[in-house]
Design an enzyme around this catalytic site. Structure first.
Site, PDB file in Angstrom:
ATOM      1  N   GLU A   1       0.831  -1.208   0.000  1.00 16.51           N
ATOM      2  CA  GLU A   1       0.000   0.000   0.000  1.00 16.51           C
ATOM      3  C   GLU A   1       0.865   1.257   0.000  1.00 16.51           C
ATOM      4  O   GLU A   1       2.049   1.216   0.347  1.00 16.51           O
ATOM      5  CB  GLU A   1      -0.951   0.000   1.192  1.00 16.51           C
ATOM      6  CG  GLU A   1      -0.240  -0.033   2.525  1.00 16.51           C
ATOM      7  CD  GLU A   1      -0.864   0.882   3.546  1.00 16.51           C
ATOM      8  OE1 GLU A   1      -1.318   1.976   3.196  1.00 16.51           O
ATOM      9  OE2 GLU A   1      -0.867   0.488   4.727  1.00 16.51           O
TER      10      GLU A   1
ATOM     11  N   VAL B   1      -5.425   0.488   2.881  1.00 16.25           N
ATOM     12  CA  VAL B   1      -5.553  -0.968   2.808  1.00 16.25           C
ATOM     13  C   VAL B   1      -6.800  -1.334   1.997  1.00 16.25           C
ATOM     14  O   VAL B   1      -6.756  -2.202   1.115  1.00 16.25           O
ATOM     15  CB  VAL B   1      -5.620  -1.583   4.223  1.00 16.25           C
ATOM     16  CG1 VAL B   1      -6.053  -3.047   4.162  1.00 16.25           C
ATOM     17  CG2 VAL B   1      -4.268  -1.451   4.924  1.00 16.25           C
TER      18      VAL B   1
ATOM     19  N   SER C   1     -12.869   1.889  10.375  1.00 14.46           N
ATOM     20  CA  SER C   1     -12.154   1.942   9.099  1.00 14.46           C
ATOM     21  C   SER C   1     -12.871   1.153   8.012  1.00 14.46           C
ATOM     22  O   SER C   1     -13.384   0.052   8.257  1.00 14.46           O
ATOM     23  CB  SER C   1     -10.747   1.374   9.273  1.00 14.46           C
ATOM     24  OG  SER C   1     -10.090   1.352   8.031  1.00 14.46           O
ATOM     25  N   ALA C   2     -12.872   1.725   6.817  1.00 13.78           N
ATOM     26  CA  ALA C   2     -13.414   1.006   5.649  1.00 13.78           C
ATOM     27  C   ALA C   2     -12.549  -0.197   5.293  1.00 13.78           C
ATOM     28  O   ALA C   2     -12.956  -1.021   4.469  1.00 13.78           O
ATOM     29  CB  ALA C   2     -13.518   1.958   4.460  1.00 13.78           C
ATOM     30  N   ASP C   3     -11.367  -0.317   5.896  1.00 20.04           N
ATOM     31  CA  ASP C   3     -10.543  -1.514   5.668  1.00 20.04           C
ATOM     32  C   ASP C   3     -11.352  -2.775   5.981  1.00 20.04           C
ATOM     33  O   ASP C   3     -11.253  -3.785   5.267  1.00 20.04           O
ATOM     34  CB  ASP C   3      -9.300  -1.515   6.575  1.00 20.04           C
ATOM     35  CG  ASP C   3      -8.273  -0.455   6.187  1.00 20.04           C
ATOM     36  OD1 ASP C   3      -8.471   0.215   5.150  1.00 20.04           O
ATOM     37  OD2 ASP C   3      -7.279  -0.304   6.930  1.00 20.04           O
TER      38      ASP C   3
ATOM     39  N   LYS D   1      -4.106  -1.264  14.330  1.00 22.63           N
ATOM     40  CA  LYS D   1      -3.338  -0.213  15.006  1.00 22.63           C
ATOM     41  C   LYS D   1      -3.751  -0.092  16.471  1.00 22.63           C
ATOM     42  O   LYS D   1      -4.918  -0.191  16.809  1.00 22.63           O
ATOM     43  CB  LYS D   1      -3.490   1.105  14.243  1.00 22.63           C
ATOM     44  CG  LYS D   1      -2.632   1.079  12.978  1.00 22.63           C
ATOM     45  CD  LYS D   1      -2.543   2.422  12.329  1.00 22.63           C
ATOM     46  CE  LYS D   1      -3.577   2.607  11.272  1.00 22.63           C
ATOM     47  NZ  LYS D   1      -3.465   1.773  10.088  1.00 22.63           N
TER      48      LYS D   1
ATOM     49  N   ASP E   1     -16.834   5.794  14.090  1.00 17.83           N
ATOM     50  CA  ASP E   1     -15.605   5.748  13.297  1.00 17.83           C
ATOM     51  C   ASP E   1     -15.050   4.328  13.245  1.00 17.83           C
ATOM     52  O   ASP E   1     -14.461   3.825  14.201  1.00 17.83           O
ATOM     53  CB  ASP E   1     -14.557   6.713  13.872  1.00 17.83           C
ATOM     54  CG  ASP E   1     -13.370   6.877  12.934  1.00 17.83           C
ATOM     55  OD1 ASP E   1     -13.318   6.187  11.899  1.00 17.83           O
ATOM     56  OD2 ASP E   1     -12.482   7.704  13.248  1.00 17.83           O
TER      57      ASP E   1
HETATM   58  N1  PSU Z   1      -0.392   0.840   8.648  1.00 18.38           N
HETATM   59  C1  PSU Z   1       0.639   1.645   9.015  1.00 18.38           C
HETATM   60  N2  PSU Z   1       0.541   2.976   8.693  1.00 18.38           N
HETATM   61  C2  PSU Z   1      -0.528   3.498   8.004  1.00 18.38           C
HETATM   62  C3  PSU Z   1      -1.591   2.641   7.633  1.00 18.38           C
HETATM   63  C4  PSU Z   1      -1.470   1.320   7.974  1.00 18.38           C
HETATM   64  O1  PSU Z   1       1.608   1.185   9.630  1.00 18.38           O
HETATM   65  O2  PSU Z   1      -0.548   4.704   7.719  1.00 18.38           O
HETATM   66  C5  PSU Z   1      -2.769   3.220   6.854  1.00 18.38           C
HETATM   67  C6  PSU Z   1      -3.385   2.163   5.936  1.00 18.38           C
HETATM   68  O3  PSU Z   1      -3.431   2.705   4.633  1.00 18.38           O
HETATM   69  C7  PSU Z   1      -4.779   1.938   6.491  1.00 18.38           C
HETATM   70  C8  PSU Z   1      -5.099   3.305   7.005  1.00 18.38           C
HETATM   71  O4  PSU Z   1      -5.675   1.489   5.515  1.00 18.38           O
HETATM   72  O5  PSU Z   1      -3.875   3.655   7.668  1.00 18.38           O
HETATM   73  C9  PSU Z   1      -6.309   3.298   7.914  1.00 18.38           C
HETATM   74  O6  PSU Z   1      -6.910   4.549   7.886  1.00 18.38           O
HETATM   75  P1  PSU Z   1      -8.400   4.732   8.462  1.00 18.38           P
HETATM   76  O7  PSU Z   1      -8.280   4.410   9.925  1.00 18.38           O
HETATM   77  O8  PSU Z   1      -8.722   6.172   8.205  1.00 18.38           O
HETATM   78  O9  PSU Z   1      -9.268   3.781   7.711  1.00 18.38           O
HETATM   79 MN    MN Z   2     -12.162   6.538  10.112  1.00 21.51          MN
END
Ligand code: PSU
Ligand code: MN
Length: 317
Positions: free
Chosen positions: A40, A121, A155-157, A174, A153
């Site tokens: 990614e 992701v 994630s769309a992941d 995370k 909130d």
């Molecule tokens: N893993 C990391 N650093 C990042 C991410 C993942 O170590 O920056 C990114 C990925 O692209 C993941 C995104 O899809 O953070 C998640 O963002 P959100 O919580 O807004 O969906």
């Molecule tokens: Mn979000």
């Protein structure tokens, strides 16, 4: 002159959207059916600080090559979906100020508007499947945020991976997230999770999130066995997560201290939506004197190595 009640016809100029562009090495590997690993780009543009981000992106690709697979870093460059980036494109993702963070819902908009975007992701997995690349390495997956009960909130992941046949190597989700809630969502979404050489679900910067898994695998070969069984049983409609814990974790006390301060800053500065995760990662990097950066780099390198081994094991069947 037109009066205000006249109907205004817009002239629709048909605009050809360029096809997906493949780098030479990715095209060659796809044609030869040799192992590939999708990588990614949001981690490069929004997850790691400059100038380390570009160096890490290059080193991660080198690790994948050294283990016999071809890296395919995925991004949108000036409106073109690019599977595999050349050195200038990788540098653009790392250094340009106009790179937006694109989830799967943003892809078509970014392409139609000729924007440049790093893919999350969710978006990378979507494009990897479209390109025929079934193995993917990231750092930590997105998931359910703390306080999601009020903010919604998530994630769309998670929803993206619930509909894609792809194997994702990650260091869990995370640690800024509500890990327990995320594990519940993964179960609901039928996303399988196996721990690599452990039953402890990793906590991204931390080796162990405190949550246990049901399944553990000992080798890339064992994962290839599971992948083969998934296609026979048709349970490959949702992703398989291989969780790979970091060996040299952050000091848990330092982690907790920064996390609490970071969550407070999110609330007091009114950070919402897609900015939350990049904000918190940057907060960690700037508050930990390089510790979180060191761990994040170790995570992505180690995940890329394991993903390459899985791609090689899978291609050998
Ligand atoms: N893993 C990391 N650093 C990042 C991410 C993942 O170590 O920056 C990114 C990925 O692209 C993941 C995104 O899809 O953070 C998640 O963002 P959100 O919580 O807004 O969906
Ligand atoms: Mn979000």
């Amino acid at each position: 002159m037109q009066s205000s009640h006249q109907i205004h016809y817009r002239v629709h100029v048909a605009r050809k959207i360029d096809d997906i562009k493949y780098s030479d090495e990715v095209r060659t590997a796809l044609d030869a059916r040799s192992p590939l690993v999708a990588l990614e780009s949001t981690i490069i543009s929004h997850g790691l600080p400059r100038p380390q981000n570009l160096k890490v992106a290059q080193e991660v690709e080198a690790i994948v090559r050294s283990r016999g697979a071809t890296p395919a870093t995925i991004a949108i460059i000036d409106g073109t979906v690019s599977i595999g980036l050349d050195p200038a494109e990788l540098a653009a993702i790392a250094n340009r100020d106009d790179i937006v963070k694109a989830s799967s819902r943003d892809l078509a908009i970014a392409v139609a508007n000729k924007m440049s975007a790093a893919t999350t992701v969710a978006a990378t997995a979507h494009l990897a499947v479209a390109a025929g690349i079934p193995v993917f390495a990231t750092g930590g997956l997105g998931g359910v945020h703390r306080g999601a009960f009020e903010t919604y909130d998530e994630s769309a992941d998670l929803t993206a991976l619930s509909g894609l046949d792809i194997t994702v190597v990650c260091a869990g989700v995370k640690s800024i997230l509500d890990v327990g809630a995320t594990l519940e969502r993964l179960e609901t979404l039928a996303i399988a999770v196996v721990g690599y050489k452990t039953l402890h679900f990793p906590g991204f910067y931390l080796t162990d999130s405190g949550f246990l898994l049901e399944h553990c695998v000992e080798s890339a070969d064992e994962i290839a066995d599971i992948l083969a069984a998934r296609s026979i049983l048709k349970t490959n409609n949702a992703a398989l997560l291989v969780t790979n814990p970091v060996l040299n974790q952050m000091d848990p006390a330092l982690h907790e201290k920064i996390l609490q301060a970071g969550l407070k800053a999110v609330a007091s500065q009114g950070i919402t939506g897609k900015s939350v995760t990049p904000f918190l990662l940057e907060f960690f990097h700037s508050s930990s004197a390089g510790e979180s950066l060191r761990v994040n780099i170790e995570i992505i390198k180690s995940n890329a190595a394991l993903a390459a081994d899985i791609a090689v094991a899978r291609a050998g069947r």
